[in-house]
Design a protein around this motif. Structure first.
Motif, PDB file in Angstrom:
ATOM      1  N   ALA A 109      58.987 -89.131 -23.944  1.00 54.98           N
ATOM      2  CA  ALA A 109      58.794 -88.038 -25.842  1.00 54.98           C
ATOM      3  C   ALA A 109      58.049 -86.480 -25.185  1.00 54.98           C
ATOM      4  CB  ALA A 109      58.505 -89.185 -26.381  1.00 54.98           C
ATOM      5  N   PHE A 110      57.348 -87.140 -24.791  1.00 59.16           N
ATOM      6  CA  PHE A 110      55.865 -86.103 -24.298  1.00 59.16           C
ATOM      7  C   PHE A 110      56.497 -84.636 -24.410  1.00 59.16           C
ATOM      8  CE2 PHE A 110      52.664 -83.678 -22.912  1.00 59.16           C
ATOM      9  CZ  PHE A 110      51.774 -82.989 -23.577  1.00 59.16           C
ATOM     10  N   ASP A 111      57.275 -85.210 -22.911  1.00 57.39           N
ATOM     11  CA  ASP A 111      57.686 -83.812 -22.050  1.00 57.39           C
ATOM     12  C   ASP A 111      58.706 -82.981 -23.130  1.00 57.39           C
ATOM     13  OD1 ASP A 111      55.985 -84.677 -20.195  1.00 57.39           O
ATOM     14  OD2 ASP A 111      57.766 -85.531 -19.088  1.00 57.39           O
ATOM     15  N   THR A 112      59.829 -84.638 -23.705  1.00 50.59           N
ATOM     16  CA  THR A 112      60.564 -83.489 -24.467  1.00 50.59           C
ATOM     17  C   THR A 112      59.641 -82.478 -25.666  1.00 50.59           C
ATOM     18  OG1 THR A 112      62.320 -84.892 -23.627  1.00 50.59           O
ATOM     19  CG2 THR A 112      62.510 -83.958 -25.833  1.00 50.59           C
ATOM     20  N   CYS A 113      58.957 -83.387 -26.299  1.00 45.70           N
ATOM     21  CA  CYS A 113      57.906 -82.300 -26.997  1.00 45.70           C
ATOM     22  C   CYS A 113      57.719 -81.379 -27.081  1.00 45.70           C
ATOM     23  CB  CYS A 113      57.308 -83.268 -28.032  1.00 45.70           C
ATOM     24  SG  CYS A 113      57.755 -84.352 -29.088  1.00 45.70           S
ATOM     25  N   ASP A 114      56.999 -81.401 -25.644  1.00 43.60           N
ATOM     26  CA  ASP A 114      56.717 -80.377 -24.545  1.00 43.60           C
ATOM     27  C   ASP A 114      57.480 -78.876 -24.192  1.00 43.60           C
ATOM     28  OD1 ASP A 114      53.483 -78.604 -24.404  1.00 43.60           O
ATOM     29  OD2 ASP A 114      54.157 -79.256 -22.071  1.00 43.60           O
ATOM     30  N   ARG A 115      58.628 -79.397 -24.186  1.00 47.33           N
ATOM     31  CA  ARG A 115      59.623 -78.105 -23.829  1.00 47.33           C
ATOM     32  C   ARG A 115      60.412 -77.815 -25.243  1.00 47.33           C
ATOM     33  NH1 ARG A 115      61.220 -82.243 -19.779  1.00 47.33           N
ATOM     34  NH2 ARG A 115      62.846 -82.524 -21.879  1.00 47.33           N
ATOM     35  N   GLY A 116      60.119 -78.953 -26.465  1.00 44.83           N
ATOM     36  CA  GLY A 116      60.349 -78.465 -27.295  1.00 44.83           C
ATOM     37  C   GLY A 116      59.430 -77.218 -28.106  1.00 44.83           C
ATOM     38  N   LEU A 117      58.536 -77.233 -27.640  1.00 47.65           N
ATOM     39  CA  LEU A 117      57.493 -75.920 -28.330  1.00 47.65           C
ATOM     40  C   LEU A 117      57.574 -74.889 -27.503  1.00 47.65           C
ATOM     41  CD1 LEU A 117      54.258 -78.756 -29.094  1.00 47.65           C
ATOM     42  CD2 LEU A 117      55.525 -77.624 -30.946  1.00 47.65           C
ATOM     43  N   GLN A 118      57.848 -74.689 -26.155  1.00 48.01           N
ATOM     44  CA  GLN A 118      57.913 -73.725 -25.506  1.00 48.01           C
ATOM     45  C   GLN A 118      59.378 -73.231 -25.893  1.00 48.01           C
ATOM     46  OE1 GLN A 118      57.609 -74.954 -21.394  1.00 48.01           O
ATOM     47  NE2 GLN A 118      55.719 -75.432 -21.295  1.00 48.01           N
ATOM     48  N   SER A 119      59.935 -73.551 -26.383  1.00 50.70           N
ATOM     49  CA  SER A 119      61.327 -73.011 -26.895  1.00 50.70           C
ATOM     50  C   SER A 119      61.334 -72.211 -28.404  1.00 50.70           C
ATOM     51  CB  SER A 119      62.604 -73.785 -26.981  1.00 50.70           C
ATOM     52  OG  SER A 119      62.442 -74.599 -27.346  1.00 50.70           O
ATOM     53  N   LEU A 120      61.075 -72.742 -28.636  1.00 45.54           N
ATOM     54  CA  LEU A 120      60.237 -72.499 -30.234  1.00 45.54           C
ATOM     55  C   LEU A 120      59.494 -71.208 -30.398  1.00 45.54           C
ATOM     56  CD1 LEU A 120      59.342 -75.335 -32.398  1.00 45.54           C
ATOM     57  CD2 LEU A 120      61.356 -74.216 -32.437  1.00 45.54           C
ATOM     58  N   GLY A 121      57.925 -70.979 -29.429  1.00 48.02           N
ATOM     59  CA  GLY A 121      57.810 -70.058 -28.557  1.00 48.02           C
ATOM     60  C   GLY A 121      58.591 -69.163 -28.365  1.00 48.02           C
ATOM     61  N   SER A 122      59.383 -69.327 -27.439  1.00 47.78           N
ATOM     62  CA  SER A 122      60.093 -68.114 -26.748  1.00 47.78           C
ATOM     63  C   SER A 122      61.255 -67.521 -27.540  1.00 47.78           C
ATOM     64  CB  SER A 122      59.938 -68.553 -25.385  1.00 47.78           C
ATOM     65  OG  SER A 122      61.145 -69.246 -25.514  1.00 47.78           O
ATOM     66  N   THR A 123      61.667 -68.302 -28.616  1.00 46.38           N
ATOM     67  CA  THR A 123      62.658 -67.216 -29.218  1.00 46.38           C
ATOM     68  C   THR A 123      62.207 -67.161 -30.672  1.00 46.38           C
ATOM     69  OG1 THR A 123      63.096 -70.138 -29.809  1.00 46.38           O
ATOM     70  CG2 THR A 123      64.660 -69.007 -28.064  1.00 46.38           C
ATOM     71  N   GLU A 124      62.985 -66.071 -31.112  1.00 43.13           N
ATOM     72  CA  GLU A 124      63.006 -65.225 -32.354  1.00 43.13           C
ATOM     73  C   GLU A 124      62.734 -66.392 -33.273  1.00 43.13           C
ATOM     74  OE1 GLU A 124      60.748 -63.047 -33.198  1.00 43.13           O
ATOM     75  OE2 GLU A 124      60.730 -62.753 -30.913  1.00 43.13           O
ATOM     76  N   GLN A 125      62.090 -66.540 -34.166  1.00 40.50           N
ATOM     77  CA  GLN A 125      63.387 -67.729 -35.234  1.00 40.50           C
ATOM     78  C   GLN A 125      63.255 -66.956 -36.959  1.00 40.50           C
ATOM     79  OE1 GLN A 125      63.743 -70.781 -35.379  1.00 40.50           O
ATOM     80  NE2 GLN A 125      63.656 -70.166 -33.089  1.00 40.50           N
ATOM     81  N   GLU A 126      64.376 -66.777 -37.360  1.00 41.94           N
ATOM     82  CA  GLU A 126      64.327 -66.007 -38.173  1.00 41.94           C
ATOM     83  C   GLU A 126      63.968 -66.738 -39.911  1.00 41.94           C
ATOM     84  OE1 GLU A 126      68.473 -65.387 -39.839  1.00 41.94           O
ATOM     85  OE2 GLU A 126      68.864 -64.055 -37.440  1.00 41.94           O
TER      86      GLU A 126
END
Length: 278
Positions: free
Chosen positions: A18-35
């Protein structure tokens, strides 16, 4: 990914996954532009909340605050609900000082004064960080200062001051004198009670001694022997000799029994000795 992390946490109890998934999710949020920055912030907070819970379950709570600072970069940018979780977490594990500086910076940030959970963060910081650490002066400054005016109503401020006063009271009160404390009064009462009981026993035994055991003829009835047996039973079976409180009782009773034994059997032995001498 947020749903996957929640399922790994709540259903499968796989906290590391679960922690690893959260960490990957945070990385994906930081690497993509969010409108939608607001929606992105909600996803980020959701990943962080699940990540905090996973680290706590893994007994890696000491890494929670550094991990959050990597995500938000600055302490004052951490959302209020996550700050509340961190204060409670570090308080529960007995390390409230870890959150002292971070919570102080967060509360004194002007933009956070308008956050929905500002008052709750201030309350938790006061009750779970400053008061347990004994920082009463800082607690008073927080209550009477700008943070307290924003976070608390007048009644809440008075209640908070009462809590701080209660924390300071044990340090202000002088220690009770050895002879005036409640323990000394209880001890004196116990000693006087024991003394009165012992005196009553002595009076009773002397009465029995005069009425039942002293006989001019030197003969003993079955009633007298029975009473003597009852007395010995009360002494040796009903009173525990191993208990410290019974030592004085046993000593007194043994002394009286020796006197009674000597009074009962001494005439018999003297008469027997004289008859043998003749």
């Amino acid at each position: 990914m947020l749903d996957v992390a929640a399922e790994q946490m709540m259903v499968h109890k796989d906290f590391q996954a679960a922690f690893d998934t959260c960490d990957r999710g945070l990385q994906s949020l930081g690497s993509t532009e969010q409108e939608d920055n607001k929606r992105s912030g909600e996803f980020k907070a959701g990943f962080c909340i699940l990540g905090i819970q996973a680290l706590a379950e893994l007994n890696q709570w000491h890494g929670v605050l550094p991990w959050l600072l990597r995500q938000y970069e600055q302490q004052e940018r951490i959302p209020a609900k996550i700050m509340q979780m961190c204060i409670l977490l570090y308080s529960k594990v007995g390390e409230p000082a870890v959150m002292q500086e971070a919570a102080r910076v967060w509360l004194h940030c002007p933009s956070n004064g308008r956050a929905p959970g500002f008052g709750t963060v201030a309350e938790l910081y006061l009750l779970h960080v400053l008061v347990p650490l004994g920082h009463t002066e800082e607690a008073r400054e927080l209550i009477d200062g700008e943070v307290g005016n924003q976070a608390f109503s007048e009644d809440q401020r008075q209640t908070a001051l009462d809590v701080v006063d209660e924390k300071e009271r044990p340090n202000r009160e002088p220690p009770p004198s050895p002879g005036c404390g409640p323990n000394s009064e209880n001890t004196a009462h116990t000693v006087s009670t024991k003394g009165a009981v012992i005196r009553k026993i002595e009076v009773m035994l002397r009465f029995l001694y005069r009425k039942l055991f002293v006989s001019s003829s030197g003969s003993f009835s079955l009633r007298k022997i029975f009473l003597a047996a009852v007395l010995l039973y009360m002494l040796f079976l009903r009173m525990d000799p191993a208990h410290p409180s019974s030592f004085l009782w046993i000593s007194k009773l043994l002394q009286l029994l020796k006197q009674m034994w000597s009074a009962m059997f001494a005439p018999y032995y003297r008469a027997l000795t004289q008859s043998k001498g003749l």
